[in-house]
Write a protein that holds these residues in place. Sequence first.
Motif, PDB file in Angstrom:
ATOM      1  N   LEU A 115       0.824  -1.214   0.000  1.00  0.00           N
ATOM      2  CA  LEU A 115       0.000   0.000   0.000  1.00  0.00           C
ATOM      3  C   LEU A 115       0.856   1.262   0.000  1.00  0.00           C
ATOM      4  O   LEU A 115       0.431   2.300  -0.496  1.00  0.00           O
ATOM      5  N   ASP A 116       2.075   1.146   0.562  1.00  0.00           N
ATOM      6  CA  ASP A 116       2.893   2.364   0.742  1.00  0.00           C
ATOM      7  C   ASP A 116       3.906   2.576  -0.388  1.00  0.00           C
ATOM      8  O   ASP A 116       4.861   3.318  -0.230  1.00  0.00           O
ATOM      9  N   ARG A 117       3.712   1.904  -1.543  1.00  0.00           N
ATOM     10  CA  ARG A 117       4.618   2.119  -2.673  1.00  0.00           C
ATOM     11  C   ARG A 117       3.810   2.430  -3.939  1.00  0.00           C
ATOM     12  O   ARG A 117       3.743   1.617  -4.875  1.00  0.00           O
ATOM     13  N   PRO A 118       3.182   3.632  -3.968  1.00  0.00           N
ATOM     14  CA  PRO A 118       2.339   3.959  -5.134  1.00  0.00           C
ATOM     15  C   PRO A 118       3.110   4.000  -6.445  1.00  0.00           C
ATOM     16  O   PRO A 118       2.507   3.999  -7.521  1.00  0.00           O
ATOM     17  N   ASP A 119       4.448   4.013  -6.361  1.00  0.00           N
ATOM     18  CA  ASP A 119       5.261   4.030  -7.592  1.00  0.00           C
ATOM     19  C   ASP A 119       5.272   2.663  -8.284  1.00  0.00           C
ATOM     20  O   ASP A 119       5.582   2.565  -9.466  1.00  0.00           O
ATOM     21  N   LEU A 120       4.917   1.589  -7.566  1.00  0.00           N
ATOM     22  CA  LEU A 120       4.995   0.243  -8.164  1.00  0.00           C
ATOM     23  C   LEU A 120       3.714  -0.100  -8.915  1.00  0.00           C
ATOM     24  O   LEU A 120       2.611   0.132  -8.423  1.00  0.00           O
ATOM     25  N   LEU A 121       3.882  -0.658 -10.119  1.00  0.00           N
ATOM     26  CA  LEU A 121       2.748  -1.093 -10.940  1.00  0.00           C
ATOM     27  C   LEU A 121       3.038  -2.488 -11.474  1.00  0.00           C
ATOM     28  O   LEU A 121       4.200  -2.916 -11.523  1.00  0.00           O
ATOM     29  N   PHE A 122       1.986  -3.207 -11.905  1.00  0.00           N
ATOM     30  CA  PHE A 122       2.189  -4.493 -12.586  1.00  0.00           C
ATOM     31  C   PHE A 122       2.506  -4.240 -14.058  1.00  0.00           C
ATOM     32  O   PHE A 122       1.794  -3.503 -14.736  1.00  0.00           O
ATOM     33  N   HIS A 123       3.587  -4.879 -14.535  1.00  0.00           N
ATOM     34  CA  HIS A 123       3.930  -4.853 -15.965  1.00  0.00           C
ATOM     35  C   HIS A 123       3.698  -6.256 -16.506  1.00  0.00           C
ATOM     36  O   HIS A 123       3.566  -7.210 -15.747  1.00  0.00           O
ATOM     37  N   GLU A 124       3.730  -6.391 -17.821  1.00  0.00           N
ATOM     38  CA  GLU A 124       3.489  -7.722 -18.413  1.00  0.00           C
ATOM     39  C   GLU A 124       4.538  -8.742 -17.972  1.00  0.00           C
ATOM     40  O   GLU A 124       4.267  -9.941 -17.957  1.00  0.00           O
ATOM     41  N   ASP A 125       5.752  -8.264 -17.638  1.00  0.00           N
ATOM     42  CA  ASP A 125       6.791  -9.226 -17.228  1.00  0.00           C
ATOM     43  C   ASP A 125       6.941  -9.329 -15.702  1.00  0.00           C
ATOM     44  O   ASP A 125       7.888  -9.949 -15.208  1.00  0.00           O
ATOM     45  N   THR A 126       6.018  -8.748 -14.955  1.00  0.00           N
ATOM     46  CA  THR A 126       6.007  -8.950 -13.496  1.00  0.00           C
ATOM     47  C   THR A 126       5.784 -10.444 -13.236  1.00  0.00           C
ATOM     48  O   THR A 126       4.915 -11.053 -13.875  1.00  0.00           O
ATOM     49  N   PRO A 127       6.572 -11.041 -12.319  1.00  0.00           N
ATOM     50  CA  PRO A 127       6.396 -12.490 -12.099  1.00  0.00           C
ATOM     51  C   PRO A 127       4.989 -12.849 -11.609  1.00  0.00           C
ATOM     52  O   PRO A 127       4.364 -12.089 -10.867  1.00  0.00           O
ATOM     53  N   ILE A 128       4.531 -14.008 -12.057  1.00  0.00           N
ATOM     54  CA  ILE A 128       3.245 -14.552 -11.591  1.00  0.00           C
ATOM     55  C   ILE A 128       3.406 -14.926 -10.111  1.00  0.00           C
ATOM     56  O   ILE A 128       4.392 -15.554  -9.735  1.00  0.00           O
ATOM     57  N   HIS A 129       2.443 -14.525  -9.290  1.00  0.00           N
ATOM     58  CA  HIS A 129       2.610 -14.711  -7.840  1.00  0.00           C
ATOM     59  C   HIS A 129       1.222 -14.728  -7.191  1.00  0.00           C
ATOM     60  O   HIS A 129       0.889 -13.838  -6.403  1.00  0.00           O
ATOM     61  N   ALA A 130       0.406 -15.709  -7.562  1.00  0.00           N
ATOM     62  CA  ALA A 130      -1.018 -15.668  -7.194  1.00  0.00           C
ATOM     63  C   ALA A 130      -1.244 -15.916  -5.702  1.00  0.00           C
ATOM     64  O   ALA A 130      -0.480 -16.634  -5.061  1.00  0.00           O
ATOM     65  N   SER A 131      -2.316 -15.323  -5.158  1.00  0.00           N
ATOM     66  CA  SER A 131      -2.597 -15.425  -3.720  1.00  0.00           C
ATOM     67  C   SER A 131      -3.780 -16.328  -3.383  1.00  0.00           C
ATOM     68  O   SER A 131      -3.763 -17.010  -2.368  1.00  0.00           O
ATOM     69  N   SER A 132      -4.842 -16.290  -4.187  1.00  0.00           N
ATOM     70  CA  SER A 132      -6.077 -17.011  -3.839  1.00  0.00           C
ATOM     71  C   SER A 132      -6.230 -18.209  -4.779  1.00  0.00           C
ATOM     72  O   SER A 132      -5.605 -18.247  -5.847  1.00  0.00           O
ATOM     73  N   PRO A 133      -7.080 -19.174  -4.415  1.00  0.00           N
ATOM     74  CA  PRO A 133      -7.346 -20.256  -5.374  1.00  0.00           C
ATOM     75  C   PRO A 133      -7.855 -19.708  -6.710  1.00  0.00           C
ATOM     76  O   PRO A 133      -7.527 -20.241  -7.771  1.00  0.00           O
ATOM     77  N   TYR A 134      -8.633 -18.621  -6.681  1.00  0.00           N
ATOM     78  CA  TYR A 134      -9.088 -18.013  -7.947  1.00  0.00           C
ATOM     79  C   TYR A 134      -7.894 -17.556  -8.776  1.00  0.00           C
ATOM     80  O   TYR A 134      -7.743 -17.940  -9.941  1.00  0.00           O
ATOM     81  N   SER A 135      -7.026 -16.730  -8.166  1.00  0.00           N
ATOM     82  CA  SER A 135      -5.933 -16.179  -8.975  1.00  0.00           C
ATOM     83  C   SER A 135      -4.945 -17.262  -9.381  1.00  0.00           C
ATOM     84  O   SER A 135      -4.363 -17.206 -10.471  1.00  0.00           O
ATOM     85  N   ALA A 136      -4.775 -18.283  -8.522  1.00  0.00           N
ATOM     86  CA  ALA A 136      -3.886 -19.391  -8.885  1.00  0.00           C
ATOM     87  C   ALA A 136      -4.442 -20.146 -10.095  1.00  0.00           C
ATOM     88  O   ALA A 136      -3.694 -20.559 -10.989  1.00  0.00           O
TER      89      ALA A 136
END
Length: 339
Positions: free
Chosen positions: A134-155
Motif C-alpha cells: 500500500l505504501d509504494r504507489p510508484d509500483l505497478l504491474f507490468h506484463e513481465d512482473t512475475p506470476i505470484h497468485a494469492s487465492s485459489p481463484y488467482s492461482a
Amino acid sequence: MKVLVTGGAGFIGGNYALEMVKKYPEDEMVVLDALTYAGNLETLESIMEEPNFKFVKGDIRNRDFIYNLFENEQFDVVINFAAESHVDRSIEEPDIFVSTNVMGVQVLLDACRKYNVKRFHQVSTDEVYGDLPLDRPDLLFHEDTPIHASSPYSASKASADLLVLAYHRTFGLPVTISRCSNNYGPYHFPEKLIPLIISRALNDESLPVYGEGKNVRDWLYVTDHCKAIDLIVRKGKVGEVYNIGGHNEKSNLEVVKTILKYLNKPESLIQFVKDRPGHDLRYAMDPTKIQTELGWQPEYDFDSGIKATIDWYLTHKDWWEHIINGEYQAYYEKMYGNR
Ligand code: NAD
Ligand code: TYD
C-alpha cells in the motif's frame, strides 16, 4: 468471421456480446455459457433475435460437447470469458475453480488446435501478479512482473495463462492474453463489491467492508475493457500478453463512500467485517503496452464510470432484483424450454 464467446451470459462477456454483435453485423457470434449462478440470459435479451447471434448452453469442461460444437461451427476466433470469478467463493470451494478455470481452458485449447482456430484469446486478470504494497504507489504491474497468485481463484487463472502460453510455444497455437484490473459497470452480479454496495444501500441494508477497507483496486469501466479485448483480437500480436487498466486506484472505503454520496445514503450503513483470508492489498496496472502498440485509451475515469454505473442500477432494478430473488434462473426455461 465467426466468433465464439464463452461465458457471454456473465458480466464482462455479456457486455462484450451486447456491444460487438451490433458493432460487427458482418460477423457471426455464438455465445456459449453453462449458466452457472453467475450466468444470466436476461443480460442478452436485447440481442437474442439478432440474425448474427446465437446462444448455446454448454460447459467448457465437456470435451465431447465442445469438439462437436467446434466441428459444426468452424470458429475463426475463440474468446474465453468463461470462468468461476469470485475470490470469496474460491476460498469456500477451490475445486470448481481448478476444474473450470484450468481444465476447461485446456479443453478449449485442444479444440482450437484440432479445428485450426485462427485466434484463441484468454481473458485473464491482474490478480495473477499477486499484490503490491500500500505504501509504494510508484509500483505497478507490468506484463513481465512475475506470476505470484494469492487465492485459489488467482492461482487457477495464472495456471490457465501458463497453459495458454505453453500451447503457443509448443504447438504454435495463435493465442493472446489480456490481464485486466477490476471491472465495474452494467450487468455486474450483485455479490461483487460495487453492485453489492449499490443494491444494499438502495435497500438501506448494512454494507460489509472487509478489514479496515484500506485495500486498493484499480477500477476499469467494463466497456473500456471490452474495447481493449476487441483491439487485441483484431490487431494484437500472437503470443503476447497485454495489461489493461486505467490508473483509477481507489481504496474500498473510498469506493463505498463515493457510492453513498451519490445515493444520498448515510455512512452509518457501513459495517466493518472480518477480513478475507489472504486478502490482496493493492492492484495497479501499467497499460503502456496496449496504449502505445494498439492505441487503446479508456473513455471513462472513476468519477464518470461510477456515476454511469449507479444510474444503470437505478434504471435497471428489474435486472438485479431478479437475481436477488432468484427469478433470473427461470429465464432459460422460459426462453428455451420449448425450443
Ligand atoms: P462472471 O462470473 O460474471 O461470468 C462468468 C460466466 O462464465 C458466467 O456466465 C458463467 O455462467 C460462465 N461459466 C462458468 N463456468 C462455466 C463453464 N464451466 N462452462 C461455460 N461457462 C461457464 O465473470 P466476469 O466478471 O464476467 O469475468 C469474465 C472473465 O474475466 C473471467 O475469466 C474473469 O477471470 C476475468 N476477469 C474479471 C474481472 C472482473 O473484475 N470481473 C477482471 C479481470 C478479469
Ligand atoms: P471483489 O468485487 O470480490 O473483487 P476482487 O476481490 O476480485 O478484487 O472485491 C473487491 C474488493 O472489495 C476486495 O478488496 C474485497 C472487498 N470487498 C468488501 O470489502 N466487501 C464485500 O462484501 C466484497 C464482496 C468485497
